[in-house]
Design an enzyme around this catalytic site. Structure first.
Site, PDB file in Angstrom:
ATOM      1  N   ARG A  31       0.990  -1.282  -0.165  1.00 29.40           N
ATOM      2  CA  ARG A  31       0.021  -0.005   0.087  1.00 29.40           C
ATOM      3  C   ARG A  31       0.722   1.307  -0.073  1.00 29.40           C
ATOM      4  O   ARG A  31       0.736   2.062  -0.926  1.00 29.40           O
ATOM      5  CB  ARG A  31      -0.917   0.153   1.363  1.00 29.40           C
ATOM      6  CG  ARG A  31      -1.965   1.296   1.078  1.00 29.40           C
ATOM      7  CD  ARG A  31      -2.663   1.187   2.374  1.00 29.40           C
ATOM      8  NE  ARG A  31      -3.630   0.191   2.507  1.00 29.40           N
ATOM      9  CZ  ARG A  31      -4.694  -0.055   3.452  1.00 29.40           C
ATOM     10  NH1 ARG A  31      -4.480   0.993   4.383  1.00 29.40           N
ATOM     11  NH2 ARG A  31      -5.322  -1.264   3.439  1.00 29.40           N
ATOM     12  N   HIS A  77      -7.955  -3.755  -7.809  1.00 30.39           N
ATOM     13  CA  HIS A  77      -7.792  -2.916  -6.426  1.00 30.39           C
ATOM     14  C   HIS A  77      -9.072  -2.660  -5.670  1.00 30.39           C
ATOM     15  O   HIS A  77      -9.745  -1.735  -5.694  1.00 30.39           O
ATOM     16  CB  HIS A  77      -7.134  -1.474  -6.731  1.00 30.39           C
ATOM     17  CG  HIS A  77      -6.352  -0.909  -5.512  1.00 30.39           C
ATOM     18  ND1 HIS A  77      -5.393  -1.275  -5.113  1.00 30.39           N
ATOM     19  CD2 HIS A  77      -6.792   0.293  -4.685  1.00 30.39           C
ATOM     20  CE1 HIS A  77      -4.969  -0.604  -3.997  1.00 30.39           C
ATOM     21  NE2 HIS A  77      -5.925   0.391  -3.878  1.00 30.39           N
ATOM     22  N   TYR A 121     -17.005  14.026 -13.444  1.00 26.38           N
ATOM     23  CA  TYR A 121     -16.856  15.249 -14.190  1.00 26.38           C
ATOM     24  C   TYR A 121     -15.517  15.158 -14.991  1.00 26.38           C
ATOM     25  O   TYR A 121     -15.525  15.970 -15.932  1.00 26.38           O
ATOM     26  CB  TYR A 121     -16.986  16.608 -13.187  1.00 26.38           C
ATOM     27  CG  TYR A 121     -18.345  16.479 -12.677  1.00 26.38           C
ATOM     28  CD1 TYR A 121     -19.604  16.742 -13.250  1.00 26.38           C
ATOM     29  CD2 TYR A 121     -18.376  16.677 -11.042  1.00 26.38           C
ATOM     30  CE1 TYR A 121     -20.807  16.948 -12.749  1.00 26.38           C
ATOM     31  CE2 TYR A 121     -19.602  16.823 -10.580  1.00 26.38           C
ATOM     32  CZ  TYR A 121     -20.691  16.771 -11.529  1.00 26.38           C
ATOM     33  OH  TYR A 121     -21.923  16.880 -10.815  1.00 26.38           O
TER      34      TYR A 121
END
Length: 810
Positions: A31, A77, A121
């Site tokens: 990670r 993931h 967006y």
């Protein structure tokens, strides 16, 4: 299964230790820390790979970020979408990443710390340089492992055709490890890699001739070559990162400071806000306005100065007190051989070189196999065309494709692969010209096979291939360096006299520790009213001071607080002050005993401390001038059960009177207490009985007429002249001030020096308060117990004695 067998009887620490160990290993490897080979954390690698697999590359149109995030979560993931989107955003932010790995359309945040638009967006695609990280991934250059649900494979590491870890840096916090690797200049790092690859005995000094130091995307100035060298040698080191500033001359003799580059990872909006707060709080005089003039042409912060301001002094103050200058700490930790490791520059470069050698070898092996396979097919086709009529006849007489292949293999000795190629051959390829094309291809394949075998057979040729690839990346993507490297760390000297506006103010300190400064105008407008305070709080002292002066606050536990007056909050007279703990961290059990205004810390003046246990200490006032004053400083050394009773400012030539609880008074010359250092404990001032303690002490000039006013716990008061006492010397018991009674003897609570202007306030344990005018009392001798001012049977014992002045109007 019985009930007992179902449960394991294990100590909690073993279970927790084991589980936390597994969790830590996962966090470290999977990670938070980057791989030393491709410089990517797992989430970043998965994002880039998912975009590549999806054809979302630099030569194709942009695609919604949400689509990529969904792909990454669904295939590789299985974590929250925000963690994936945040990682994707960071790789697209030009103020965070030196060479962008993701191109983004839409709002991807800002250097002011604004959040990016939602992923529905924004649109994204891989950047051009990302293609270099993924180049040749399909040529079996890296290992693959199954993804979380075994539905497909994902790469363990990317081929990485440039040293991404050093170029883009990395930052992360895991369990027990953190990393901070700064970004560097692509061209310099590539030159460094080539240097170390061609000459393995290269030293760090050699490398640093090409790799100058970090190159932050936000530019700025890095100071401290020694810090860089230490970081490159050990993996840890610190440098100073400073904004790029310039002092510009304006019309009318005014100046302004313009800032065009700020330190890495500094949020611009917070920096501007902090600088404006310094102006607003009048912490520094001379700043007229702070404004952010940043637009699409580039970053620009303007600090407009007042006419007479000293630009250099203000700039230095801003460097010291804002993020215009920060410390960057290298902590170069990366995953190497599946283990977190603190690595210097050379080990990091070596890890990359080893990776590249493996990638280049595997690519050559893959290309060689493909070339040999194709060569075999081409040979078969050439042979087939040379006996074309027989081949066609054989195929026509066969039942089906399978039969045709078997016949060709049997009759003409073709291999399975060659037979497959022949039967699937398109008719137009049977033209005469085709044989020449095939022969050309065969020759080209022969040359390529030789070349690849040479590469695989020689380390030198392998290095040349890697070098060629790196140089092509450098040629395509290198740009000018942004950060300037300076050898020395410039010392910041701040002359506060130049920076603080000289203004006369009223300073007030309350018993509970609330402080403020008030303009003389606000004080005058109050018409003599007391200052604003919390209910139950009392004024300890007030002074007319200048903002260039210093306020010293002494506490009963032997500390002192050094407070420049301009640091005090500027608050109106009728409003409450701010607690001193907002300026200096104060011990909860401590309280302020005495406030003292200081204009200059002269060597001719000294501070005299008297403690409850009868110790006296005298030190030069000049020793109490502090450079750092964010926490309490030691005024004198106290024993565990002792505390300060009195702090006096003297010239060393005065006389001293000490009064004790059991009613002893001692008068001697202050000169008997010799000067000692600031942190010393002092000497014995008075010889106390076992259960006695000092309650009051004061100094006076030798020629002064001194009147004492004593208050006892039973509410008795008496006034007497100092001449009742004989002058003695230090460390004596002193003379009694009260007549000793067999039962319920008087105990002294306060002994003050009084004049015609003095008023005495008495407070009792039941909260009664009485104001007494000492001038109304006749003189007594040492053997009387005075007269009762209050009835202690009703009001309770006296707990505190305070001294005030008669107002001029009374």
């Amino acid at each position: 299964m019985s009930q007992t067998e179902r449960y394991l009887d294990l100590p909690l620490e073993d279970v927790i230790g084991d589980r936390f160990g597994r969790y830590s290993k996962y966090i470290i490897q999977e990670r938070a820390l980057p791989d030393a080979r491709d410089g990517l954390k797992p989430v970043q690698r998965r994002i880039l790979y998912a975009m590549y697999r999806d054809g979302n590359t630099a030569d194709k149109p942009f695609r919604k970020s949400a689509k990529t995030v969904g792909n990454v979560i669904g295939n590789y993931h299985p974590h929250g979408d925000s963690s994936v989107y945040d990682a994707m955003i960071r790789m697209s932010q030009e103020w965070k990443v030196r060479n962008l790995l993701v191109d983004m359309h839409g709002n991807n945040g800002s250097i002011d710390g604004d959040p990016p638009a939602a992923m529905r967006y924004t649109e994204a695609r891989l950047s051009k340089i990302s293609a270099e990280l993924l180049r040749d991934i399909d040529k079996e250059t890296v290992d693959y492992i199954p993804n979380f649900d075994d539905s497909e494979d994902e790469p363990v590491v990317l081929p990485a055709m440039f040293p991404n870890l050093l170029v883009n840096g990395s930052t992360g916090i895991s369990a027990g490890y953190a990393t901070d690797i700064p970004p560097h200049h692509l061209s310099e790092i590539i030159d460094g890699v080539i240097m170390q690859m061609e000459k393995p005995q290269t030293t760090l000094e050699d490398l640093m001739t090409v790799i100058k130091g970090p190159d932050f995307p936000t530019g700025g100035i890095v100071q401290g070559i020694d810090g860089i060298k230490q970081a490159y040698r050990t993996g840890k080191g610190k440098v100073i990162v400073r904004a790029k500033t310039e002092v510009e001359e304006l019309r009318g003799g005014r100046q302004q400071i313009t800032i065009t580059e700020i330190p890495y990872e500094v949020v611009k909006a917070n920096l501007v806000k902090k600088m404006d707060e310094l102006r607003f709080d009048k912490k520094v005089d001379g700043i007229a306005e702070v404004r952010d003039d940043t637009d699409r042409t580039g970053l620009r912060i303007v600090v407009e100065l007042k006419k007479e301001a000293d630009a250099k002094a203000i700039l230095h103050y801003l460097f010291k007190n804002t993020d215009l200058q920060v410390t960057y700490n290298f902590n170069m930790v990366a995953i190497h051989n599946k283990t977190p490791k603190l690595m210097g520059l050379q080990p990091l470069i070596q890890a990359y070189i080893d990776h590249q050698k493996e990638v280049a070898t595997r690519r050559a092996q893959y290309d060689l196999k493909k070339a040999k396979d194709r060569q075999h097919i081409v040979k078969g086709l050439i042979k087939a065309i040379s006996i074309l009529d027989e081949v066609i006849a054989t195929i026509r007489s066969s039942k089906d494709k399978k039969d045709a292949k078997e016949n060709l293999i049997r009759e003409y000795d073709f291999s399975e692969a060659q037979a497959e190629a022949i039967v699937t051959l398109q008719l137009y390829r049977l033209t005469n010209t085709d044989i020449t094309t095939l022969e050309e291809e065969a020759a080209e394949l022969e040359r390529r096979i030789h070349e690849l075998e040479a590469i695989l057979g020689s380390e030198k040729k392998l290095i040349t291939v890697i070098k060629k690839g790196l140089q092509s990346v450098k040629k395509q993507f290198a740009d000018p360096r942004r950060t300037v490297i300076k050898e020395e760390i410039e010392e910041i000297k701040i002359n506060m006299d130049v920076l603080v506006a000289s203004e006369d103010v009223m300073v007030t300190v309350t018993e509970e520790g609330y402080v403020k400064r008030t303009s003389i105008r606000s004080y005058t407008a109050s018409n003599g009213e007391p200052p604003g305070m919390k209910e139950g709080d009392r004024l300890l002292d007030r002074f007319e001071m200048n903002t260039t002066d210093t306020l010293l606050l002494f506490t009963k536990l032997g500390s002192y607080l050094y407070v420049p007056v301009h640091h005090l909050p500027d608050i109106r007279w009728k409003d409450n002050g701010q607690h001193i703990a907002n300026l200096v961290s104060v011990d909860r059990d401590d309280c302020i005993l005495r406030a003292m205004p200081v204009k200059e810390f002269s060597e001719s003046e000294s501070l005299l401390f008297i403690t409850k246990n009868g110790m006296a200490k005298r030190s030069q006032l000049s020793l109490y001038q502090a450079q750092r004053f964010s926490k309490p400083l030691m005024a004198l050394k106290l024993k565990a059960d002792d505390e300060v009773v009195s702090v006096m400012r003297t010239d060393g030539k005065k006389e001293l009177f000490i009064a004790t609880h059991l009613g002893y008074g001692l008068w001697f010359d202050e000169e008997e207490i010799s000067l000692v250092g600031q942190r010393a404990a002092g000497v014995k001032a008075i010889n106390l009985k076992d259960d006695d303690k000092v309650v009051d002490a004061f100094t006076f000039e030798p020629e002064d007429k001194v009147d004492l006013f004593i208050v006892t716990h039973r509410g008795a008061v008496k006034k007497m002249p100092l001449s009742e006492f004989d002058k003695s010397s230090r460390a004596k018991r002193g003379l009694v001030m009260l007549r000793e009674l067999k039962s319920n003897a008087h105990r002294v609570i306060g002994c003050r020096r009084v004049s015609k202007e003095t008023l005495i306030e008495i407070l009792t344990e039941k909260g009664q308060q009485e104001t007494i005018d000492p001038s109304a009392y006749r003189m007594s001798d040492r053997y009387s117990n005075g007269s009762f001012a209050i009835d202690s049977a009703q009001a309770g014992s006296v707990t505190e004695v305070r001294q005030t002045k008669r107002e001029a109007s009374e």
